[in-house]
Design an enzyme around this catalytic site. Structure first.
Site, short mmCIF file in Angstrom:
data_model
loop_
_atom_site.label_atom_id
_atom_site.label_comp_id
_atom_site.label_asym_id
_atom_site.label_seq_id
_atom_site.Cartn_x
_atom_site.Cartn_y
_atom_site.Cartn_z
N GLU A 59 0.83 -1.21 0.00
CA GLU A 59 0.00 0.00 0.00
C GLU A 59 0.86 1.26 0.00
O GLU A 59 1.58 1.51 0.97
CB GLU A 59 -0.92 0.05 1.22
CG GLU A 59 -1.77 1.31 1.25
CD GLU A 59 -2.54 1.51 2.55
OE1 GLU A 59 -3.43 2.37 2.58
OE2 GLU A 59 -2.23 0.80 3.53
N GLU A 82 -11.88 2.70 5.52
CA GLU A 82 -10.83 3.13 6.43
C GLU A 82 -10.92 4.65 6.58
O GLU A 82 -10.11 5.40 6.03
CB GLU A 82 -9.45 2.72 5.89
CG GLU A 82 -8.33 2.97 6.91
CD GLU A 82 -6.97 2.57 6.41
OE1 GLU A 82 -6.53 1.46 6.74
OE2 GLU A 82 -6.35 3.38 5.69
#
Length: 266
Positions: free
Chosen positions: A139, A238
């Site tokens: 990520e 998130e």
């Protein structure tokens, strides 16, 4: 076109509830099919979660160890722990965090060494994960707002590293919040990189609130784009709720309504 499926990131959602078990139950009541958590290691293992994390020692300032020179042994230990939790949880994906540029070091000067370490660690991780039929995720995290020292900060950098490693069980984690801050061009980047994406995460920019909170991004378009491009994985929520988590899920209920999906909870 199949509707997008959503997972609740329990490190961010339901902060009004104490502990992971209560948050898991609340996510189920709210209609989420899956959950993900950043640092589950102080909790008992309760499925289903995706993804787990291999992050190092947060109290010492670690944000992963994958690309950090001299920490290869600690990376491998963290990977073993993450795999144990993933197996217990039935979690199919683990986020392999790159880590930070060492304090005082010039990013450009250490980039080559850090990439070499990262490639070495990722090849090892791919072998370990393949034995358990798990996927490792990379990520990019933005270095403009969230973490100025993070090594991996653009989808282009992550995709180039994945290409060099060349392992099918290592994929890209697309956090639209970070991608917008670093590069924008979301339509082009989503279309270009989605074939190697194993997980997506969302939050509004710049406040990191709910997708329908004030900000730069229009998520109905982005969700439609993911549908049109055939994305089959989960979209992780998130974000930092601006108030009560369930009340803030009106954007999700609206999405389900538009797609004619039944809701299992409110």
């Amino acid at each position: 076109m199949a509707p997008v499926r959503f997972s609740a990131n329990l490190s961010w959602l339901f902060p009004e509830l104490p502990g992971l078990p209560a948050r898991l139950q609340a996510a189920g009541r709210a209609g989420f099919e899956a959950a993900e958590v950043a640092w589950p290691y102080t909790e008992g293992a309760q499925p289903p979660l995706t993804p787990a994390l291999s992050a190092g020692d947060r109290e010492k300032g670690d944000m992963g160890l994958g690309a950090v020179p001299g920490r290869q042994a600690a990376f491998r230990e963290g990977l073993e722990q993450a795999v144990l939790y993933a197996k217990a949880l039935g979690c199919p994906r683990i986020h392999l965090m790159a880590g930070r540029v060492p304090q005082g070091a010039d990013r450009g000067a250490v980039r080559g060494e850090m990439e070499t370490v990262f490639l070495e660690n990722l090849r090892h991780a791919a072998d370990v994960l393949a034995q358990e039929n798990l996927v490792g995720l990379l990520e990019p995290i933005n270095t403009r707002i969230t973490d100025p020292q993070y090594f991996l900060d653009t989808p282009q950098q992550a995709a180039a590293i994945l290409q060099k490693v060349g392992r099918p069980n290592l994929q890209l984690q697309m956090d639209i919040f970070h991608w917008q801050i670093m590069d924008g061009n979301l339509t082009g980047n989503i279309r270009e990189f989605l074939p190697i994406v194993g997980h997506v995460q969302v939050a509004q920019v710049p406040g990191r609130g709910e997708p329908d909170s004030p900000g730069e991004l229009y998520f109905p378009y982005l969700f439609q784009l993911l549908e049109d491009e055939g994305y089959q994985g989960f979209v992780g929520c998130e974000y930092q709720p601006q108030g009560d988590t369930v009340e803030g899920l009106s954007w999700l209920r609206s999405y389900w309504d538009r797609r004619g999906q039944p809701q299992t909870g409110q």
